[in-house]
Write a protein that holds these residues in place. Structure first.
Motif, PDB file in Angstrom:
ATOM      1  N   GLU A   1       0.877  -1.048  -0.109  1.00 28.49           N
ATOM      2  CA  GLU A   1      -0.021  -0.051  -0.217  1.00 28.49           C
ATOM      3  C   GLU A   1       0.857   1.347  -0.085  1.00 28.49           C
ATOM      4  N   LYS A   2       2.176   1.268   0.517  1.00 28.16           N
ATOM      5  CA  LYS A   2       3.034   2.380   0.469  1.00 28.16           C
ATOM      6  C   LYS A   2       4.282   2.154  -0.064  1.00 28.16           C
ATOM      7  N   MET A   3       4.389   2.036  -1.491  1.00 27.66           N
ATOM      8  CA  MET A   3       5.672   1.475  -2.258  1.00 27.66           C
ATOM      9  C   MET A   3       6.415   2.865  -2.231  1.00 27.66           C
ATOM     10  N   PRO A   4       7.704   2.677  -2.134  1.00 27.40           N
ATOM     11  CA  PRO A   4       8.572   3.893  -2.038  1.00 27.40           C
ATOM     12  C   PRO A   4       8.542   4.460  -3.434  1.00 27.40           C
ATOM     13  N   LEU A   5       8.099   5.340  -3.857  1.00 26.89           N
ATOM     14  CA  LEU A   5       8.214   6.113  -5.269  1.00 26.89           C
ATOM     15  C   LEU A   5       8.565   7.305  -5.094  1.00 26.89           C
ATOM     16  N   LEU A   6       9.422   7.940  -5.873  1.00 25.92           N
ATOM     17  CA  LEU A   6       9.955   9.169  -6.029  1.00 25.92           C
ATOM     18  C   LEU A   6       9.709   9.836  -7.198  1.00 25.92           C
ATOM     19  N   TYR A   7       9.294  11.290  -6.920  1.00 22.67           N
ATOM     20  CA  TYR A   7       8.986  12.072  -8.056  1.00 22.67           C
ATOM     21  C   TYR A   7      10.095  13.011  -8.335  1.00 22.67           C
ATOM     22  N   LEU A   8      10.444  13.002  -9.438  1.00 26.23           N
ATOM     23  CA  LEU A   8      11.589  13.733  -9.900  1.00 26.23           C
ATOM     24  C   LEU A   8      11.263  14.746 -11.085  1.00 26.23           C
ATOM     25  N   PRO A   9      11.737  15.844 -11.420  1.00 27.37           N
ATOM     26  CA  PRO A   9      11.477  16.424 -12.715  1.00 27.37           C
ATOM     27  C   PRO A   9      12.501  15.868 -13.954  1.00 27.37           C
ATOM     28  N   LEU A  10      11.804  15.855 -14.798  1.00 29.46           N
ATOM     29  CA  LEU A  10      12.619  15.043 -15.914  1.00 29.46           C
ATOM     30  C   LEU A  10      13.978  15.696 -15.948  1.00 29.46           C
ATOM     31  N   SER A  11      14.348  16.972 -15.682  1.00 24.47           N
ATOM     32  CA  SER A  11      15.722  17.686 -15.847  1.00 24.47           C
ATOM     33  C   SER A  11      16.524  16.869 -14.882  1.00 24.47           C
ATOM     34  N   GLU A  12      16.024  16.045 -13.861  1.00 24.17           N
ATOM     35  CA  GLU A  12      17.041  15.349 -12.962  1.00 24.17           C
ATOM     36  C   GLU A  12      17.126  14.138 -13.492  1.00 24.17           C
ATOM     37  N   ILE A  13      16.572  13.343 -14.539  1.00 23.74           N
ATOM     38  CA  ILE A  13      16.782  12.153 -14.738  1.00 23.74           C
ATOM     39  C   ILE A  13      17.909  11.512 -14.490  1.00 23.74           C
ATOM     40  N   ASN A  14      19.097  12.022 -14.537  1.00 28.37           N
ATOM     41  CA  ASN A  14      20.563  11.542 -14.345  1.00 28.37           C
ATOM     42  C   ASN A  14      20.481  11.282 -12.644  1.00 28.37           C
ATOM     43  N   ASP A  15      20.064  11.898 -12.036  1.00 27.38           N
ATOM     44  CA  ASP A  15      19.985  11.900 -10.515  1.00 27.38           C
ATOM     45  C   ASP A  15      19.024  10.671 -10.133  1.00 27.38           C
ATOM     46  N   GLY A  16      18.100  10.267 -10.976  1.00 27.87           N
ATOM     47  CA  GLY A  16      17.386   9.453 -10.533  1.00 27.87           C
ATOM     48  C   GLY A  16      17.823   8.071 -11.007  1.00 27.87           C
ATOM     49  N   PHE A  17      18.785   8.082 -12.047  1.00 31.62           N
ATOM     50  CA  PHE A  17      19.480   6.759 -12.377  1.00 31.62           C
ATOM     51  C   PHE A  17      20.355   6.395 -11.377  1.00 31.62           C
ATOM     52  N   HIS A  18      20.903   7.439 -10.769  1.00 38.84           N
ATOM     53  CA  HIS A  18      21.883   7.262  -9.559  1.00 38.84           C
ATOM     54  C   HIS A  18      21.166   6.620  -8.469  1.00 38.84           C
ATOM     55  N   ILE A  19      20.135   7.209  -8.245  1.00 35.28           N
ATOM     56  CA  ILE A  19      19.474   6.792  -6.970  1.00 35.28           C
ATOM     57  C   ILE A  19      19.136   5.316  -7.120  1.00 35.28           C
ATOM     58  N   LEU A  20      18.452   5.076  -8.272  1.00 36.08           N
ATOM     59  CA  LEU A  20      18.040   3.657  -8.461  1.00 36.08           C
ATOM     60  C   LEU A  20      19.170   2.502  -8.338  1.00 36.08           C
ATOM     61  N   ARG A  21      20.565   2.975  -8.770  1.00 36.08           N
ATOM     62  CA  ARG A  21      21.508   2.198  -8.766  1.00 36.08           C
ATOM     63  C   ARG A  21      22.061   2.176  -7.156  1.00 36.08           C
ATOM     64  N   THR A  22      22.060   2.997  -6.617  1.00 38.29           N
ATOM     65  CA  THR A  22      22.636   3.146  -5.153  1.00 38.29           C
ATOM     66  C   THR A  22      21.720   3.060  -4.004  1.00 38.29           C
ATOM     67  N   GLU A  23      20.708   3.311  -4.127  1.00 40.75           N
ATOM     68  CA  GLU A  23      19.408   3.108  -3.192  1.00 40.75           C
ATOM     69  C   GLU A  23      18.436   2.053  -3.186  1.00 40.75           C
ATOM     70  N   PRO A  24      18.753   0.793  -2.864  1.00 44.22           N
ATOM     71  CA  PRO A  24      17.952  -0.315  -3.279  1.00 44.22           C
ATOM     72  C   PRO A  24      16.620  -0.299  -2.752  1.00 44.22           C
ATOM     73  N   ASP A  25      15.885   0.705  -1.799  1.00 42.21           N
ATOM     74  CA  ASP A  25      14.680   0.743  -1.186  1.00 42.21           C
ATOM     75  C   ASP A  25      13.938   1.657  -2.031  1.00 42.21           C
ATOM     76  N   THR A  26      14.648   2.393  -3.035  1.00 43.11           N
ATOM     77  CA  THR A  26      13.771   3.177  -4.128  1.00 43.11           C
ATOM     78  C   THR A  26      13.133   2.082  -5.332  1.00 43.11           C
ATOM     79  N   LEU A  27      11.872   1.785  -5.319  1.00 42.17           N
ATOM     80  CA  LEU A  27      11.428   1.003  -6.167  1.00 42.17           C
ATOM     81  C   LEU A  27      11.109   1.488  -7.487  1.00 42.17           C
ATOM     82  N   LYS A  28      10.255   2.765  -7.522  1.00 44.61           N
ATOM     83  CA  LYS A  28      10.364   3.219  -8.777  1.00 44.61           C
ATOM     84  C   LYS A  28      10.473   4.782  -8.846  1.00 44.61           C
TER      85      LYS A  28
END
Length: 135
Positions: free
Chosen positions: A103-130
């Protein structure tokens, strides 16, 4: 809806009309085809804003017929990607099934301009699902 998004059922309503309703009268900045169905690329070209991006991720069993004039008239960028492997999908499925509170999956909202930060987060923070990219 509890996850922060609303789906569109194309058998019940026109996708373009639904998108305009859901997005304040605007077409999408970025549209993706992850299904690989032959009729989807033309749909994406109709729902993408002028100078938007169309990203094809799904693989097609048959060659799709695409109206390139729609892409040209929108001055859209048409990109192809094959970044996922079977192992990536299996990892995602296992992580989803193992998540303790669906019911409470860890979703993170980022602006498209921060897509590279998003990829970094996905690689380094295993608790971030999407990560959901916004305009």
């Amino acid at each position: 809806r509890s996850y922060g998004f609303e789906g569109i059922n194309p058998t019940r309503e026109d996708v373009g009309t639904a998108l305009l309703r859901m997005n304040g009268g605007r077409l999408a900045d970025v549209v993706l085809d992850c299904a690989g169905q032959p009729d989807v690329p033309n749909l994406l070209a109709s729902t993408c804003r002028v100078r938007g991006r169309i990203i094809l991720v799904g693989t097609y069993e048959t060659i799709p017929q695409v109206d390139l004039l729609k892409v040209i008239r929108r001055e859209a960028q048409l990109l192809g990607s094959r970044i996922y492997s079977r192992a990536d999908f299996m990892d995602a499925i296992h992580r989803l099934c193992a998540w303790p509170n669906k019911e409470k999956m860890p979703l993170l909202y980022l602006p498209l301009s921060e897509i590279n930060d998003g990829f970094h987060i996905l690689r380094t923070e295993p608790d971030t699902l999407k990560i959901i990219l916004t305009s």
